[in-house]
Scaffold this active site. Structure first.
Site, PDB file in Angstrom:
ATOM      1  N   ARG A   1       1.857  25.494 -17.263  1.00 19.78           N
ATOM      2  CA  ARG A   1       2.776  24.259 -17.873  1.00 19.78           C
ATOM      3  C   ARG A   1       3.953  24.690 -18.581  1.00 19.78           C
ATOM      4  O   ARG A   1       5.205  24.341 -18.474  1.00 19.78           O
ATOM      5  CB  ARG A   1       1.906  23.306 -18.619  1.00 19.78           C
ATOM      6  CG  ARG A   1       0.756  22.587 -17.591  1.00 19.78           C
ATOM      7  CD  ARG A   1      -0.166  21.935 -18.592  1.00 19.78           C
ATOM      8  NE  ARG A   1       0.094  20.801 -19.394  1.00 19.78           N
ATOM      9  CZ  ARG A   1      -0.323  20.351 -20.482  1.00 19.78           C
ATOM     10  NH1 ARG A   1      -1.624  20.651 -20.622  1.00 19.78           N
ATOM     11  NH2 ARG A   1      -0.078  19.258 -20.880  1.00 19.78           N
TER      12      ARG A   1
ATOM     13  N   ARG B   1      -7.287  20.457 -28.199  1.00 17.66           N
ATOM     14  CA  ARG B   1      -6.903  18.965 -28.154  1.00 17.66           C
ATOM     15  C   ARG B   1      -8.422  18.316 -27.179  1.00 17.66           C
ATOM     16  O   ARG B   1      -8.779  18.875 -26.226  1.00 17.66           O
ATOM     17  CB  ARG B   1      -5.651  18.809 -27.238  1.00 17.66           C
ATOM     18  CG  ARG B   1      -5.783  17.131 -26.967  1.00 17.66           C
ATOM     19  CD  ARG B   1      -4.229  16.996 -26.760  1.00 17.66           C
ATOM     20  NE  ARG B   1      -3.743  17.400 -25.244  1.00 17.66           N
ATOM     21  CZ  ARG B   1      -2.487  17.101 -24.705  1.00 17.66           C
ATOM     22  NH1 ARG B   1      -1.457  16.738 -25.645  1.00 17.66           N
ATOM     23  NH2 ARG B   1      -2.174  17.609 -23.684  1.00 17.66           N
TER      24      ARG B   1
ATOM     25  N   ARG C   1      11.664  15.178 -16.760  1.00 19.96           N
ATOM     26  CA  ARG C   1      11.087  16.342 -16.977  1.00 19.96           C
ATOM     27  C   ARG C   1      12.271  17.620 -16.306  1.00 19.96           C
ATOM     28  O   ARG C   1      11.822  18.552 -16.015  1.00 19.96           O
ATOM     29  CB  ARG C   1       9.781  16.485 -16.418  1.00 19.96           C
ATOM     30  CG  ARG C   1       8.797  16.916 -17.795  1.00 19.96           C
ATOM     31  CD  ARG C   1       7.434  16.695 -17.041  1.00 19.96           C
ATOM     32  NE  ARG C   1       6.321  17.176 -17.845  1.00 19.96           N
ATOM     33  CZ  ARG C   1       5.566  16.536 -18.561  1.00 19.96           C
ATOM     34  NH1 ARG C   1       5.665  15.421 -18.852  1.00 19.96           N
ATOM     35  NH2 ARG C   1       4.572  17.232 -19.334  1.00 19.96           N
TER      36      ARG C   1
ATOM     37  N   LYS D   1       4.436  15.403 -29.068  1.00 16.18           N
ATOM     38  CA  LYS D   1       5.258  14.137 -28.528  1.00 16.18           C
ATOM     39  C   LYS D   1       4.349  13.016 -28.529  1.00 16.18           C
ATOM     40  O   LYS D   1       4.669  11.905 -28.975  1.00 16.18           O
ATOM     41  CB  LYS D   1       5.773  14.490 -27.258  1.00 16.18           C
ATOM     42  CG  LYS D   1       6.942  15.686 -27.027  1.00 16.18           C
ATOM     43  CD  LYS D   1       7.653  15.679 -26.072  1.00 16.18           C
ATOM     44  CE  LYS D   1       6.537  15.904 -24.559  1.00 16.18           C
ATOM     45  NZ  LYS D   1       5.998  17.117 -24.617  1.00 16.18           N
TER      46      LYS D   1
ATOM     47  N   ARG E   1      -8.813  17.882 -21.394  1.00 18.65           N
ATOM     48  CA  ARG E   1      -8.216  17.450 -20.076  1.00 18.65           C
ATOM     49  C   ARG E   1      -8.280  18.894 -19.208  1.00 18.65           C
ATOM     50  O   ARG E   1      -8.132  19.864 -19.834  1.00 18.65           O
ATOM     51  CB  ARG E   1      -6.752  17.230 -20.586  1.00 18.65           C
ATOM     52  CG  ARG E   1      -6.563  15.645 -20.737  1.00 18.65           C
ATOM     53  CD  ARG E   1      -4.926  15.577 -21.274  1.00 18.65           C
ATOM     54  NE  ARG E   1      -3.996  16.329 -20.623  1.00 18.65           N
ATOM     55  CZ  ARG E   1      -2.739  16.050 -21.031  1.00 18.65           C
ATOM     56  NH1 ARG E   1      -2.302  15.130 -21.737  1.00 18.65           N
ATOM     57  NH2 ARG E   1      -1.736  16.631 -20.190  1.00 18.65           N
TER      58      ARG E   1
END
Ligand code: AMP
Length: 227
Positions: A176, A132, A93, A20, A165
């Site tokens: 998550r 990432r 969310r 996203k 992160r």
């Protein structure tokens, strides 16, 4: 500031790691829209060392949702600035946030034009998130395999050091994903009933998916990317 030719308000729904954020960057650049990422907004509060920082960090590092009253306040400030349309990435969310969003848009006489639901497989998510790397200075996003920087560990845009992160570590990714399926998935039905939701294939590469999204956004009559 240039007005967007399209003046759209769009929400990107989908699990973490569905692409996203990357897609929001490309779409906003192409259509001159504001990219409103609740995750980025929260990370900047964490970095600011304000009284709220520690509290927000605790939730984020565990992969849990930050309490609604904090998030809606931060996002509302950005929505109020709306001048040229936006892509909301990571918000809403849960259903409370979706209702809050509806209630904040109606007094401004605007409504959501499209909800794009990024559909992707859990393996792809783990692969994407664990590889990432982000630049904490300019927020650029890389991937060690799919989108590596030209110099390992260094941002191409601002030469800052790249980091992983805390919440992209495997254990937190799993948390998550659990939170997503419990709290965020019900949003898919909520928006499907309003007939503005459209599924897109989050497993496609960035350029291929952008072509599909571009077509969807330029043609409001298309409700499915296979049309
Ligand atoms: P993201 O960058 O969108 O993956 O978000 C990273 C983290 O920020 C999430 O795991 C949550 O802890 C927090 N977060 C981002 N957006 C929201 C939201 N709309 N509501 C609650 N927490 C959020």
């Amino acid at each position: 500031m240039a007005n967007s030719k399209y003046d759209m308000r769009i929400v990107f729904l989908g699990p973490p790691g569905a692409g996203k954020g990357t897609q929001a960057e490309v779409v906003c650049k192409h259509f001159t829209l504001e990219h409103i990422s609740s995750g980025d907004l929260l990370r900047s509060v964490v970095k600011s060392n304000s009284p709220m920082s520690e509290k927000i960090r605790e939730f984020m590092d565990k992969g849990l949702l930050v309490p609604d009253e904090i998030v809606v306040e931060i996002v509302a400030q950005e929505i109020k600035k709306d001048r040229k349309g936006f892509v909301l990435d990571g918000f809403p969310r849960n259903l409370t946030q979706a209702e809050f969003l509806d209630n904040s848009l109606s007094p401004l006489n605007i409504c959501l034009d499209r909800i794009l639901n990024f559909v992707t497989s859990p393996q792809k998510i783990i692969e994407r998130l664990s590889g990432r790397r982000i630049c904490p200075k300019c927020q650029a996003i890389y991937h060690i395999k799919n989108m590596p920087p030209s110099r390992e560990g260094i941002c191409d845009k601002c030469a800052g050091p790249l980091l992983q992160r805390n919440d992209d570590k495997e254990k937190t990714i799993r948390e998550r994903l659990k939170v997503y399926s419990q709290l965020s998935e019900p949003l898919i039905e909520y928006y499907r009933e309003k007939e503005i939701l459209c599924d897109v294939d989050g497993d496609l590469d960035v350029d291929a998916l952008f072509e599909i999204i571009k077509r969807l956004l330029e043609n409001p009559a298309i409700s499915d990317y296979s049309d």
